[in-house]
Write a protein that holds these residues in place. Structure first.
Motif, PDB file in Angstrom:
ATOM      1  N   ILE A 203       0.827  -1.217   0.000  1.00  0.00           N
ATOM      2  CA  ILE A 203       0.000   0.000   0.000  1.00  0.00           C
ATOM      3  C   ILE A 203       0.858   1.264   0.000  1.00  0.00           C
ATOM      4  O   ILE A 203       0.342   2.364   0.181  1.00  0.00           O
ATOM      5  N   ALA A 204       2.169   1.122  -0.220  1.00  0.00           N
ATOM      6  CA  ALA A 204       3.069   2.276  -0.162  1.00  0.00           C
ATOM      7  C   ALA A 204       2.673   3.360  -1.164  1.00  0.00           C
ATOM      8  O   ALA A 204       2.615   4.554  -0.826  1.00  0.00           O
ATOM      9  N   ASP A 205       2.388   2.966  -2.385  1.00  0.00           N
ATOM     10  CA  ASP A 205       2.018   3.950  -3.408  1.00  0.00           C
ATOM     11  C   ASP A 205       0.695   4.629  -3.068  1.00  0.00           C
ATOM     12  O   ASP A 205       0.541   5.847  -3.258  1.00  0.00           O
ATOM     13  N   ALA A 206      -0.246   3.858  -2.550  1.00  0.00           N
ATOM     14  CA  ALA A 206      -1.541   4.424  -2.169  1.00  0.00           C
ATOM     15  C   ALA A 206      -1.385   5.416  -1.032  1.00  0.00           C
ATOM     16  O   ALA A 206      -2.037   6.471  -1.010  1.00  0.00           O
ATOM     17  N   VAL A 207      -0.504   5.113  -0.084  1.00  0.00           N
ATOM     18  CA  VAL A 207      -0.266   6.034   1.035  1.00  0.00           C
ATOM     19  C   VAL A 207       0.401   7.305   0.541  1.00  0.00           C
ATOM     20  O   VAL A 207       0.078   8.412   0.994  1.00  0.00           O
TER      21      VAL A 207
END
Length: 292
Positions: free
Chosen positions: A257-261
């Motif tokens: 979820i790094a990109d979403a965060v």
């Protein structure tokens, strides 16, 4: 050695194979930790006693530990503690077991603290969702002048955190609060560093977790919601008014979820200077952002 001679070395060898067959990726370590616990000794003492035979009482205790581990109970829950940042933390079924990856969060927080040299007040740090207290206590041990707050929505977890703080002689420097994220803080209270290892597993991912995690650690400390970013999104929003200018928000997350965060951080004009800290496997594990 006769077949009925169960020396320490033989017990370790047999148990390691037993755990390997059940899919453990730390079979030898698990065996050593459990046998040392059954013998009330340190792991290193096992290495000087390979040819000794444990007493029948110790073997009986060890057999029960091995049985429960074989059924999926985490080693940390069986022995009641977990090592984290060179400190020992008490754990139970109410707390998430501290992971080595979270040590990267502590390192980032301590690095940020060392860089904050121009404060006109004692450095203030809050650990949101403290669990065992591992982050707050590790920070307190290395930043003795800091004012630290630790918050958790679970009262049983807070009791474990307080016990750990007393064990490490920092209980007088950490304020423990019961509440959902930062709702229990005074309305005007602000911090220089906000740390959190929040729930970041999606509901679908939870179903795929190893049984040893899914069945034995608190679901509320793991699952955020359908996307996995729900709690982090709330934390970002609350941090905008809780961080002092130049302060840092440091959050552990799943690499998935790094990109979403990163996109969520971009929705808040008050936050910037985003950087990711990677774990030893090279995955984005910690996000650190500044209050502009």
């Amino acid at each position: 050695m006769s077949d009925d001679q169960w020396t320490i070395l033989r017990l370790l060898q047999w148990t390691t194979e037993f755990f390997q067959k059940r899919g453990s990726d730390s079979a030898r370590l698990d065996a050593e930790v459990l046998l040392a616990h059954a013998r009330s000794c340190s792991r290193i003492e096992l290495y000087t006693a390979f040819e000794q035979e444990p007493s029948e009482e110790q073997r009986a205790a060890f057999r029960e530990l091995v049985r429960r581990r074989g059924e999926g109970t985490p080693v940390a829950q069986l022995v009641g503690f977990k090592e984290f940042y060179s400190l020992r933390f008490r754990v139970n079924e109410h707390t998430l077991i501290p992971r080595p990856e979270t040590e990267h969060l502590v390192i980032e927080a301590l690095d940020c603290a060392k860089a904050m040299t121009d404060l006109d007040h004692p450095l203030r740090m809050v650990d949101v969702g403290t669990g065992t207290g591992a982050i707050a206590i590790s920070f307190a041990v290395h930043q003795p002048a800091a004012e630290i707050t630790a918050i958790d929505i679970s009262q049983p977890a807070l009791e474990i955190a307080q016990w750990n703080a007393e064990t490490h002689s920092v209980a007088d420097r950490i304020r423990f609060l019961h509440g959902d994220l930062m709702a229990s803080l005074d309305p005007q209270e602000t911090f220089d560093i906000i740390c959190s290892n929040p729930p970041y597993v999606s509901e679908s991912e939870f179903a795929e977790l190893e049984p040893t995690v899914r069945q034995h650690e608190p679901k509320s400390a793991l699952v955020s919601g359908p996307k996995g970013t729900e709690i982090i999104q709330r934390l970002l929003a609350e941090s905008c008014s809780r961080l002092n200018p130049g302060g840092r928000l440091i959050i552990e997350l799943s690499p998935m979820i790094a990109d979403a965060v990163a996109e969520l951080v971009g929705e808040f004009d008050e936050l910037g200077e985003l950087r990711f800290i990677k774990d030893l496997a090279g995955h984005k594990r910690i996000v650190s952002v500044a209050r502009l």
